[in-house]
Design an enzyme around this catalytic site. Sequence first.
Site, PDB file in Angstrom:
ATOM      1  N   TRP A  50      42.157  37.105  36.527  1.00 16.46           N
ATOM      2  CA  TRP A  50      42.103  38.247  37.127  1.00 16.46           C
ATOM      3  C   TRP A  50      42.730  38.223  38.565  1.00 16.46           C
ATOM      4  O   TRP A  50      43.391  39.471  38.899  1.00 16.46           O
ATOM      5  CB  TRP A  50      40.632  38.509  37.590  1.00 16.46           C
ATOM      6  CG  TRP A  50      39.800  39.212  36.353  1.00 16.46           C
ATOM      7  CD1 TRP A  50      40.205  38.736  35.031  1.00 16.46           C
ATOM      8  CD2 TRP A  50      38.840  40.088  36.369  1.00 16.46           C
ATOM      9  NE1 TRP A  50      39.392  39.588  34.276  1.00 16.46           N
ATOM     10  CE2 TRP A  50      38.459  40.333  34.968  1.00 16.46           C
ATOM     11  CE3 TRP A  50      38.128  40.735  37.413  1.00 16.46           C
ATOM     12  CZ2 TRP A  50      37.623  41.244  34.650  1.00 16.46           C
ATOM     13  CZ3 TRP A  50      36.923  41.576  36.986  1.00 16.46           C
ATOM     14  CH2 TRP A  50      36.655  41.955  35.678  1.00 16.46           C
ATOM     15  N   ASP A  68      35.557  31.767  45.185  1.00 15.48           N
ATOM     16  CA  ASP A  68      34.811  31.038  44.164  1.00 15.48           C
ATOM     17  C   ASP A  68      34.444  29.716  44.924  1.00 15.48           C
ATOM     18  O   ASP A  68      34.879  29.103  45.712  1.00 15.48           O
ATOM     19  CB  ASP A  68      35.714  30.658  43.043  1.00 15.48           C
ATOM     20  CG  ASP A  68      34.850  30.415  41.689  1.00 15.48           C
ATOM     21  OD1 ASP A  68      35.084  31.234  40.803  1.00 15.48           O
ATOM     22  OD2 ASP A  68      34.301  29.247  41.947  1.00 15.48           O
ATOM     23  N   ASP A  84      30.565  30.160  48.950  1.00 15.59           N
ATOM     24  CA  ASP A  84      29.463  30.921  48.182  1.00 15.59           C
ATOM     25  C   ASP A  84      29.477  32.368  48.879  1.00 15.59           C
ATOM     26  O   ASP A  84      29.125  32.557  50.050  1.00 15.59           O
ATOM     27  CB  ASP A  84      28.144  30.184  48.409  1.00 15.59           C
ATOM     28  CG  ASP A  84      27.222  30.910  47.477  1.00 15.59           C
ATOM     29  OD1 ASP A  84      27.005  32.078  47.216  1.00 15.59           O
ATOM     30  OD2 ASP A  84      26.112  30.328  47.390  1.00 15.59           O
ATOM     31  N   ASP A 107      33.995  38.879  37.605  1.00 16.71           N
ATOM     32  CA  ASP A 107      33.856  38.643  35.978  1.00 16.71           C
ATOM     33  C   ASP A 107      33.063  37.268  36.034  1.00 16.71           C
ATOM     34  O   ASP A 107      33.184  36.684  35.117  1.00 16.71           O
ATOM     35  CB  ASP A 107      35.161  38.359  35.729  1.00 16.71           C
ATOM     36  CG  ASP A 107      35.309  38.065  34.063  1.00 16.71           C
ATOM     37  OD1 ASP A 107      34.452  38.531  33.456  1.00 16.71           O
ATOM     38  OD2 ASP A 107      36.213  37.147  33.437  1.00 16.71           O
ATOM     39  N   LYS A 147      30.714  42.111  35.873  1.00 15.47           N
ATOM     40  CA  LYS A 147      30.258  41.979  34.528  1.00 15.47           C
ATOM     41  C   LYS A 147      28.857  41.948  34.646  1.00 15.47           C
ATOM     42  O   LYS A 147      28.100  41.193  35.450  1.00 15.47           O
ATOM     43  CB  LYS A 147      30.825  40.724  33.770  1.00 15.47           C
ATOM     44  CG  LYS A 147      30.677  40.585  32.471  1.00 15.47           C
ATOM     45  CD  LYS A 147      31.620  39.618  32.084  1.00 15.47           C
ATOM     46  CE  LYS A 147      31.488  37.964  32.363  1.00 15.47           C
ATOM     47  NZ  LYS A 147      32.399  37.118  31.737  1.00 15.47           N
TER      48      LYS A 147
END
Length: 252
Positions: A50, A68, A84, A107, A147
């Site tokens: 992405w 991430d 985080d 996502d 998502k």
Amino acid sequence: MTRKDDYYNRAKQQGYRSRAAYKLKQLDEAADLINEGDTVVDLGAAPGGWLQVANELAGEAGTVVGVDLQRIDPIEGVETVRGDMTEDATREKVRALVGEADVVISDMAPNMTGEYSLDHARSVHLARMAFETALDLLAPNGDLVAKVFEGPDTDDLRADIDREFEYVRTIHPDASRDSSSELFMVAKGRLTAPVREGDTLEVEIDNLGDEGDGVAKVDGYTLFVSGAEPGDAPEVRVTDVKPRFGFAETLE
């Protein structure tokens, strides 16, 4: 060739790190998410498919940041933060890089257990994390993509998101597997108005708008009230909220 194999092979041939890159391409085509010069934050960005697409769409004038817990291999023109997103320290790092974001995309998916109700609940939790992060980072009128696996809690999630954006739609991209229950909440137009649809309050009508509706100000925000006249002080219910103005009706 299955759809999965088709997108997998296309990703390999075109240099994308994952077949998920085509999901974002299709979401952008459907909802006009990322424009030249935009600032984009990608949550749960590893391995970076992405990020590659967002970087293409935002161009050299844009800013793209991936977040991430896992390490993300470098992508030219993209910043990454390892941490985080629920922790203040990570959000502060992101804010230092971007200030405010035009688009927040996610996502993120839970580690699958095969137990539908548990996987659904965990996906909703991750989507809510993305939603809360978007409320913190998005500029006025910004957009969110998150998502979620379809299930009994999806409607409540959508209602909560809808309250903070001009509108929300759900999209199941063609690049998603046929067997997948995943869908994407696409929320457009982050609202920063001091009122929300359904609120009731008392206002003072200062003048009339071009269409003949009464005009009230709520903390500097314009509210058009049908059937009200200058000098009135009615109790009203908010019926629609836009980024710069809203509409209300008087209560009997």
